[in-house]
Structures are given as structure tokens and as C-alpha cells.
Design an enzyme around this catalytic site. Structure first.
Site, PDB file in Angstrom:
ATOM      1  N   HIS A 149      38.828  27.166  32.488  1.00 48.47           N
ATOM      2  CA  HIS A 149      37.746  27.354  31.522  1.00 48.47           C
ATOM      3  C   HIS A 149      38.329  27.823  30.202  1.00 48.47           C
ATOM      4  CE1 HIS A 149      38.200  31.502  33.210  1.00 48.47           C
ATOM      5  NE2 HIS A 149      37.996  31.852  31.945  1.00 48.47           N
TER       6      HIS A 149
ATOM      7  N   TYR B 277      45.188  38.850  31.351  1.00 40.60           N
ATOM      8  CA  TYR B 277      45.198  38.208  30.035  1.00 40.60           C
ATOM      9  C   TYR B 277      46.559  38.449  29.394  1.00 40.60           C
ATOM     10  CZ  TYR B 277      40.106  37.762  30.284  1.00 40.60           C
ATOM     11  OH  TYR B 277      38.829  37.427  30.641  1.00 40.60           O
TER      12      TYR B 277
END
Length: 304
Positions: A148, A251
Site C-alpha cells: 500500500h 518505518y
């Protein structure tokens, strides 16, 4: 019929060889084609020709490609986008390597989204006949697929309306100011059964927050963190769990400063009738970083 999934991410990088090393050796992608100043790559568990395009010359997002089921879908979504007030254009077969005809849409946030119904099929590294569960020669993190993307928009609510009203996405989760005055601060939207195929948060128009690679489970996330340390990758947040989507995550940044994510765990399945989960602004840190309930400054201010 519908938009099915995110097909490819096209980004700019400052140094193509540094980017090649990161996405090929650290992330474990395969370079499938290259031209001066440009690379095309795929993950081992992807069957399309490519899922990532790297273009030398700057930083940030060039465009996102989403695959639809039929050619009729292209015309239908083109008309819907125009009715929404978006500028559209046609993309001829071959303008994107191995991709068929498509429709380009300048969405309300200024990002370029392209829809297409055909791309060359090359198969996964394990094949489709009596396949093994994973390839023996996987490199680095060995990401399964690009899952995504999350973009920024000055008006996240407007972009949510575009994806739901024009492209038939449905909202899995939403960040709002509060229940009494529910201004949209972020939205996680799906076109299939995943928690999200596109997401948006408040930020500068036309910018990218991150795009994500799917991993198998929490153990794979921890192993990815080890490899990031071995390869001196700049980590932003994690390993941790999201409250939003329930996924486990890290992340981190590629050498150019584009933010990546490794993401595991679907958390739940969504359908068009899925009841949207809401997170209020006062609980948003818990929604994003469930365990520590703390956000670093870079997470909400760094976009490319």
C-alpha cells in the site's frame, strides 16, 4: 467491475546506484529491467512484471498505478473522475513499460494516479505449479510484495471522498478531530479485503508519506529490523504495532529519504459493508504507535 489493487509505485531517487543497493540487496527485490537513469523491480511473490520504478533525479512520488479488472472500468472511472472535477488523460500501451492502455487522473490532492487493466505477467519466484512456500535464494529482507501507499493531502476528507465516490474504495479506518466535530485527519481505504490499499493523512498536497512492503509475520518484522541495522538503514519508527489496521511495522528511509515501511498482519478483512473504525485526535498516537503511544516529530513532518 472494480479497482483491484495497487499495481506499481513510481518514485524519484537522488542516486540510482544507492537506490539499487537498498531495494535490491536490503529489501530483496529483483531488478527486471534497466535503462539509463531508470530501474524496474519486483518482489519474489509478485506475478506482474514490476511493482517499483526508480527514476534518478530528485526525490518523492511520480505516480501510483492501480489495476482494474476490465477495459470498461477504465472508461467508467475516467468519467467518474471527470464528474468529480479531476483532470484526466489517456495513457497509451507501452508508455509504462509492459503496461497496457490506461487512464491518468490528477486527484484532488495533486497526486497522479493511473488506472490500467493489463500488465505483462511473469510469475512469482516460486511458480504456480507445486510451489515451495518461499525461494531458497531470497536476499536481504525478501519482501513479499508492495502492499500500500500513504500520501499527504491538505484536505484528507476531500481525497477520501474522491476514492470512495469516484473509485469505489471503502473506508476501513479514519482519524477524526472528535466525535462531535468529525473533521477527517486521515483515512485508510481499501479496494479489496485488505485493511488499506491507499491511505491519506493531513499534510502538504502531492507529497508521499511512505509506501509499504508486506512481510509474513512479526518474526519477519524483527528479522527485517536486524537487516536494517546490518545495512545501516535509517529507521524512523519501530519495530512496533499499529492500533490502526493492527499491523506490525517498521518505518525507515531509503538512501534518498523516501520513507518505506515493512508491514505484517492483515489484522482483519474488509468488505464494502465494513463498519468504519474511528480514532479521535487525542488517541491518534496510540492508533499509529500502539505500544509506546508516542510519535516522533519526523513521522508527521517528513514527506517527499
Amino acid at each position: 467491475m472494480s479497482v483491484m489493487r495497487l499495481g506499481f509505485v513510481h518514485i524519484r531517487v537522488t542516486d540510482l546506484e544507492e537506490a539499487r543497493n537498498h531495494y535490491s540487496n536490503t529489501m530483496g527485490m529483483k531488478v527486471v529491467h534497466e535503462e539509463p537513469g531508470k530501474l524496474w523491480l519486483k518482489c519474489w511473490d509478485e506475478y506482474d512484471h514490476h511493482s517499483l520504478v526508480l527514476e534518478e533525479g530528485g526525490v518523492g512520488l511520480v505516480k501510483l498505478g492501480y489495476k482494474v479488472q476490465t477495459k470498461d472500468d477504465l472508461e467508467r472511472y475516467e468519467k467518474r473522475a471527470q464528474q468529480f472535477g479531476c483532470t484526466t488523460g489517456r495513457v497509451s500501451a507501452g508508455e509504462n513499460l509492459t503496461v497496457g492502455d490506461g487512464v491518468a487522473i490528477s486527484v484532488p490532492s495533486g497526486h497522479r494516479v493511473e488506472l490500467y487493466d493489463e500488465i505483462e505477467y511473469v510469475g512469482t519466484d516460486t511458480g504456480a505449479l507445486n510451489p515451495d512456500p518461499w525461494p531458497r535464494d531470497g536476499r536481504g529482507i525478501a519482501a513479499h510484495w508492495i502492499d500500500h501507499a500513504l500520501v499527504a493531502a491538505d484536505d484528507p476528507g476531500l481525497l477520501e471522498r474522491f476514492f470512495t465516490e469516484a473509485l469505489d474504495f471503502h473506508v476501513a479506518e479514519r482519524a477524526i478531530t472528535n466525535i462531535s466535530h468529525p473533521e477527517v485527519l486521515g483515512s485508510w481505504m481499501a479496494c479489496g479485503e485488505s485493511p488499506h490499499d491507499i491511505a491519506v493523512i493531513k499534510g502538504p498536497d502531492a507529497k508521499l508519506h511512505h509506501f509499504a512492503f508486506h512481510l509474513e509475520d512479526w518474526n519477519a518484522i524483527l528479522r527485517a529490523g536486524d537487516i536494517m541495522s546490518m545495512d545501516d538503514v535509517s529507521v524512523d519508527i519501530g519495530p512496533t504495532r499499529h492500533g490502526i489496521t493492527r499491523g506490525t511495522t517498521i518505518y525507515f528511509f531509503d538512501p534518498s529519504g523516501n520513507r518505506n515501511e515493512v508491514f505484517a498482519g492483515l489484522g482483519y478483512r474488509t468488505f464494502p459493508d465494513f463498519p468504519t473504525v474511528n480514532w479521535t485526535e487525542d488517541q491518534l498516537a496510540k492508533g499509529i504507535v500502539y505500544i509506546s503511544r508516542e510519535l516522533n516529530e519526523a513521522f508527521t513532518t517528513v514527506f517527499t
